[in-house]
Design a protein around this motif. Structure first.
Motif, PDB file in Angstrom:
ATOM      1  N   VAL A 178      90.812  35.172  46.393  1.00 43.77           N
ATOM      2  CA  VAL A 178      92.180  35.204  46.901  1.00 43.77           C
ATOM      3  C   VAL A 178      92.615  36.668  46.989  1.00 43.77           C
ATOM      4  O   VAL A 178      92.345  37.458  46.090  1.00 43.77           O
ATOM      5  CB  VAL A 178      93.135  34.381  46.004  1.00 43.77           C
ATOM      6  CG1 VAL A 178      93.144  34.905  44.582  1.00 43.77           C
ATOM      7  CG2 VAL A 178      94.549  34.346  46.589  1.00 43.77           C
ATOM      8  N   LEU A 179      93.246  37.022  48.104  1.00 47.38           N
ATOM      9  CA  LEU A 179      93.667  38.401  48.332  1.00 47.38           C
ATOM     10  C   LEU A 179      95.176  38.591  48.229  1.00 47.38           C
ATOM     11  O   LEU A 179      95.643  39.689  47.935  1.00 47.38           O
ATOM     12  CB  LEU A 179      93.209  38.876  49.716  1.00 47.38           C
ATOM     13  CG  LEU A 179      91.697  38.837  49.999  1.00 47.38           C
ATOM     14  CD1 LEU A 179      91.429  39.308  51.433  1.00 47.38           C
ATOM     15  CD2 LEU A 179      90.923  39.682  49.008  1.00 47.38           C
ATOM     16  N   GLU A 234      99.747  33.709  47.170  1.00 50.17           N
ATOM     17  CA  GLU A 234      98.776  32.615  47.146  1.00 50.17           C
ATOM     18  C   GLU A 234      98.090  32.516  45.790  1.00 50.17           C
ATOM     19  O   GLU A 234      97.782  31.417  45.312  1.00 50.17           O
ATOM     20  CB  GLU A 234      97.727  32.822  48.251  1.00 50.17           C
ATOM     21  CG  GLU A 234      98.267  32.752  49.665  1.00 50.17           C
ATOM     22  CD  GLU A 234      98.879  31.392  49.972  1.00 50.17           C
ATOM     23  OE1 GLU A 234      98.272  30.373  49.592  1.00 50.17           O
ATOM     24  OE2 GLU A 234      99.969  31.362  50.577  1.00 50.17           O
ATOM     25  N   SER A 235      97.869  33.673  45.159  1.00 52.11           N
ATOM     26  CA  SER A 235      97.176  33.687  43.878  1.00 52.11           C
ATOM     27  C   SER A 235      97.985  33.015  42.773  1.00 52.11           C
ATOM     28  O   SER A 235      97.412  32.501  41.803  1.00 52.11           O
ATOM     29  CB  SER A 235      96.860  35.139  43.479  1.00 52.11           C
ATOM     30  OG  SER A 235      96.077  35.196  42.323  1.00 52.11           O
ATOM     31  N   MET A 236      99.293  33.004  42.914  1.00 48.89           N
ATOM     32  CA  MET A 236     100.162  32.394  41.912  1.00 48.89           C
ATOM     33  C   MET A 236     100.254  30.877  42.048  1.00 48.89           C
ATOM     34  O   MET A 236     100.736  30.197  41.136  1.00 48.89           O
ATOM     35  CB  MET A 236     101.570  32.992  42.017  1.00 48.89           C
ATOM     36  CG  MET A 236     101.649  34.478  41.726  1.00 48.89           C
ATOM     37  SD  MET A 236     103.259  35.193  42.154  1.00 48.89           S
ATOM     38  CE  MET A 236     104.274  34.577  40.820  1.00 48.89           C
ATOM     39  N   ALA A 269      94.739  27.995  42.913  1.00 54.74           N
ATOM     40  CA  ALA A 269      94.140  29.268  43.320  1.00 54.74           C
ATOM     41  C   ALA A 269      92.987  29.614  42.383  1.00 54.74           C
ATOM     42  O   ALA A 269      92.976  29.216  41.221  1.00 54.74           O
ATOM     43  CB  ALA A 269      95.188  30.378  43.304  1.00 54.74           C
ATOM     44  N   PRO A 270      91.986  30.345  42.860  1.00 56.54           N
ATOM     45  CA  PRO A 270      90.886  30.755  41.979  1.00 56.54           C
ATOM     46  C   PRO A 270      91.418  31.493  40.758  1.00 56.54           C
ATOM     47  O   PRO A 270      92.256  32.397  40.884  1.00 56.54           O
ATOM     48  CB  PRO A 270      90.056  31.687  42.873  1.00 56.54           C
ATOM     49  CG  PRO A 270      90.383  31.273  44.269  1.00 56.54           C
ATOM     50  CD  PRO A 270      91.803  30.822  44.252  1.00 56.54           C
ATOM     51  N   ALA A 308     103.049  40.671  37.697  1.00 54.47           N
ATOM     52  CA  ALA A 308     101.800  41.320  38.107  1.00 54.47           C
ATOM     53  C   ALA A 308     100.742  40.240  38.265  1.00 54.47           C
ATOM     54  O   ALA A 308     100.501  39.453  37.342  1.00 54.47           O
ATOM     55  CB  ALA A 308     101.369  42.346  37.076  1.00 54.47           C
ATOM     56  N   VAL A 309     100.090  40.210  39.419  1.00 51.72           N
ATOM     57  CA  VAL A 309      99.230  39.080  39.768  1.00 51.72           C
ATOM     58  C   VAL A 309      97.820  39.577  40.095  1.00 51.72           C
ATOM     59  O   VAL A 309      97.638  40.465  40.930  1.00 51.72           O
ATOM     60  CB  VAL A 309      99.808  38.318  40.975  1.00 51.72           C
ATOM     61  CG1 VAL A 309      98.999  37.050  41.233  1.00 51.72           C
ATOM     62  CG2 VAL A 309     101.279  37.982  40.758  1.00 51.72           C
TER      63      VAL A 309
END
Length: 787
Positions: free
Chosen positions: A160-161, A165-167, A171-172, A380-381
């Motif tokens: 995930v970039l 989306e990462s949150m 998500a991976p 922070a993600v």
């Protein structure tokens, strides 16, 4: 015609504050200064080997199987080691952010507790991550070929970039040992997600006559220092010696000592001049120091590791998506401020919390004292991009992008000059409003840019060449740092050795990164020793930091070296004078309190004809030099900070979308200008970075594969001399800090205001706001509705 500018001195000084060449200018101009690649040569280190490391080609992957047999058989390969070797499996997890360079800390006192790195592990979190295996060979070319011959079977994992989306659920999970949702958990220094909460922001918005809310997006620019990471390690039975271009020698020694379980006296780190830094070295606890050391021990030979230009895209500025909200009365009195940031930490946490919480909290302390309701929160993600954290202006540049945006928005809504809005609201608790520094900085900038004559309603100015529109804008920010903000550095040792011939050896250990702080130290030393009648040419500054023989180094971060060591040298100089007078007592048959020294001559105050020169006195005895060493902490007296601002005039081609910056005015209140030539160089040089971040610089990723596409200086577009506008640097001395000189930092922040000043000027030119940098032509055309 451009008028020359002379800074206004706040006192009569002989050396401090003037225009002169740097103390190392002649050596650098002749190519005599040695950088890391000049020192780490085969001719100096017989048997030198070169190290290379496997770099993952995938955004996220794990090694399933590795075979190094082909690499081992390549002629010229001396050693191949893998993550399965006990030398690596025994190492503790770590991070590259033990400290921001301000202090020297042990493993258990790391600034940030996120131990998300393994030294040569099997798990990769971004393309080019260092994993799997290292080689040592007779040449760099052989080492590179050996790396290509290593056969690896990868388990390619989802990646995930985007931090949003990462949150999201599903998500991976990039670092499950740290976080289950990719958001870094609260910790001691940064605090909770809401890290500033003063008053009641909701009540403040409710009582406001006007409430404005908007966003800004800051990308992950790269430091682009010319001196890529490099080290040479020679680990013998006696000790481990490191030659490095880290700018924190004592911290590097601590990192290596604790990770490799060696006593400190068995580790020696040697650093000379450094060719640019800009925050790259603030993640100084790098795994490559360790695998290079392990290779040296295994081979019994010195081993060198260095980044290529592509590999120097190694960490970056912390990208941040900011939401800001401001409420105010009709007269412009701000009642409430709210900021929320989501930062893309990338593959490893490192110093990301510094950028997202630590720095903004300091800004709130020194700028929002008069605003009753302030709330800040941040997240922070983790993602699978390059690690993001430290770069010149860390945290300040991102925050200024939203803060100065809200100022411009609010002023327009209130039909008020944004300069007046800043003067009315912003300052620190150590001074009542209006803050003198804020007012003078903005006054000087406005006069130079011709603010009243050139400013017009957004988009309503005159048109040039049928399609070009011009506008002006500005941005304001608090300086970074004053002495009281550097207390956590602890003791700062410096020494002055006065030889019998009245020449001086100055031990103010710091690794000169190109900022000119060494010149500030020599000027400060000469000023403090003015009673000797010496010049700067009589002072030798020792530029090599050697942890075995040097005092503890003062690290070139926060722009603090330029005044911190000079302040301590002023104390040491008083001790030099005291010792001279004590030696003179038996010669002049008078007590030291009855004596004085002027222009190198000691005399009795009541009978000034009775005297002797210092040189004559020192040559009478045993010729032992006078040595004065001081080891004190920074002055904790809270003095607030001064301010700085950038004003910009731009021209926008509405047919092509190209933005041309015509004029920049850079104003810094310094307290005391330590070295005017160097300070102006910082002001001007910072605009290259500021304009690059604003208009051209950007790391591009392939969204399908996660592969970065422009890790080079051709496709990653840094402004050249041909791209730079007319720049007017202005140095002021309004605020005064504690100590003999009372200076503050300047170089760290000279780029901070540039992007928003340019963006506000673009809005003034075309009447449409663009809040996602870099502002490329297609974004301008899109904003104008032309694409």
């Amino acid at each position: 015609m451009k008028q020359p500018y002379t800074p206004r001195p706040n006192s009569n000084r002989k050396f401090v504050g003037g225009y002169r060449p740097r103390i190392d200018a002649w050596e650098k101009a002749r190519g005599k200064v040695e950088y890391i690649d000049d020192i780490t040569l085969m001719s100096r280190f017989p048997g030198l080997l070169y190290a290379k490391v496997v770099r993952c080609p995938y955004a996220r992957a794990r090694i399933k199987k590795i075979d190094v047999s082909r690499a081992e058989q390549l002629p010229g390969v001396v050693a191949v080691m893998t993550y399965q070797d006990p030398e690596f499996t025994s190492l503790k997890p770590t991070n590259a952010g033990w400290t921001d360079g301000v202090d020297t800390v042990s493993y258990d006192r790391k600034m940030w507790p996120f131990n998300d790195r393994r030294v040569l592990g099997d798990y990769a979190c971004w393309v080019t991550d260092e994993v799997g295996a290292v080689v040592a060979a007779e040449s760099e070319e052989i080492a590179e070929e050996a790396i290509r011959l290593i056969d690896i079977e990868w388990e390619v994992l989802p990646f995930v970039l985007d931090p949003i989306e990462s949150m999201k659920p599903g998500a991976p999970n990039i670092h499950p040992e740290i976080s289950q949702n990719n958001v870094l958990p609260p910790e001691k220094i940064g605090g909770e997600d809401v890290f500033v909460d003063k008053g009641d922001v909701d009540a403040g918005f409710a009582e406001a006559d006007v409430v404005i809310e908007d966003t800004s997006i800051h990308h992950n620019a790269i430091q682009a220092s010319l001196d890529n990471w490099c080290c040479l390690v020679d680990w013998t039975d006696e000790k481990l010696t490191v030659y490095s271009n880290s700018f924190e020698a004592d911290q590097s020694r601590m990192h290596i000592s604790q990770m490799l379980d060696l006593p400190l006296h068995k580790v020696n780190v040697i650093c000379s001049y450094l060719g640019g830094q800009f925050g790259r070295g603030d993640t100084g606890d790098q795994p490559f120091f360790l695998f290079t050391a392990i290779l040296s021990k295994k081979t019994g030979r010195p081993v060198k590791f260095r980044h290529t230009r592509r590999e120097s895209f190694h960490d970056s500025r912390q990208p941040a998506i900011y939401t800001g909200k401001v409420g105010a009365k009709k007269d412009g009195t701000i009642t409430s401020l709210y900021f929320k940031s989501i930062g893309n930490a990338g593959a490893y946490a490192d110093q990301t919390i510094f950028a997202l919480k630590f720095a903004p909290a300091e800004i709130a302390e020194v700028s929002f004292a008069s605003i009753p309701n302030v709330k800040m929160e941040s997240y922070a993600v983790y993602t699978n991009k390059l690690p993001a954290c430290m770069m010149r202006g860390v945290g300040n540049s991102q925050f200024n992008l939203i803060w100065a945006h809200l100022v411009d928005l609010l002023a327009e809504k209130l039909d008020m000059d944004p300069i007046d809005l800043c003067i009315k609201n912003f300052g620190h608790e150590w001074e009542t409003l209006p803050n003198k520094s804020v007012a003078e900085v903005l006054k000087q900038g406005a006069e130079k840019i011709k603010w009243k004559e050139k400013r017009h309603k957004p988009g309503q100015g005159p048109t040039y060449d049928k399609v070009k529109k011009r506008g002006i804008g500005f941005s304001l920010h608090p300086a970074w740092h004053a002495e009281w903000q550097e207390v956590r550095r602890g003791h700062i040792p410096v020494s002055i050795t006065l030889n019998s011939d009245c020449t001086v050896i100055l031990e103010a250990p710091t690794i000169e990164t190109g900022t000119g702080s060494n010149t500030c130290n020599v000027l400060g030393c000469a000023e403090a020793l003015n009673f000797l009648g010496i010049t700067t040419e009589d002072i030798h500054w020792n530029h090599v930091v050697n942890t075995e023989t040097s005092l503890k180094d003062c690290v070139q971060t926060d722009s603090a070296v330029s005044y911190l060591q000079s302040e301590k040298l002023a104390i040491a100089a008083k001790e030099v004078k005291k010792q001279i007078l004590e030696r003179a007592e038996p010669v002049l048959k008078a007590e030291s309190k009855e004596l004085d020294i002027i222009d190198g001559r000691i005399f009795i105050r009541e009978t000034p004809d009775q005297g002797i020169t210092v040189k004559e006195l020192l040559f009478q005895g045993d010729l032992i030099p006078i040595v004065a060493l001081t080891n004190q902490t920074p002055n904790p007296k809270e003095t607030g900070v001064p301010y700085f601002a950038n004003f910009a005039e731009v021209e926008v081609d509405t047919d092509t979308g190209k933005v041309n910056v015509l004029h920049l005015v850079v104003i810094n209140d310094c307290g005391t200008v330590m070295f005017a030539s160097g300070a102006e160089a910082q002001q001007v040089g910072g605009q290259v970075m500021g304009l690059g971040e604003a208009l051209t610089e950007e790391i591009i990723y392939d969204e399908i594969t996660g592969v970065p596409l422009n890790f080079n200086f051709i496709d990653y577009k840094i402004p050249t001399m041909a791209d730079m506008p007319e720049i007017d640097p202005i140095l002021l001395e309004i605020w005064k800090g504690a100590g003999e000189y009372g200076a503050c930092g300047i170089g760290e922040g000279t780029l901070t205001c540039t992007p928003r000043a340019v963006m506000n000027a673009i809005y003034n030119a075309i009447g449409v706001r663009i809040n996602d940098i870099p502002i490329k032509p297609e974004k301008v055309l899109r904003a104008l509705g032309k694409v």
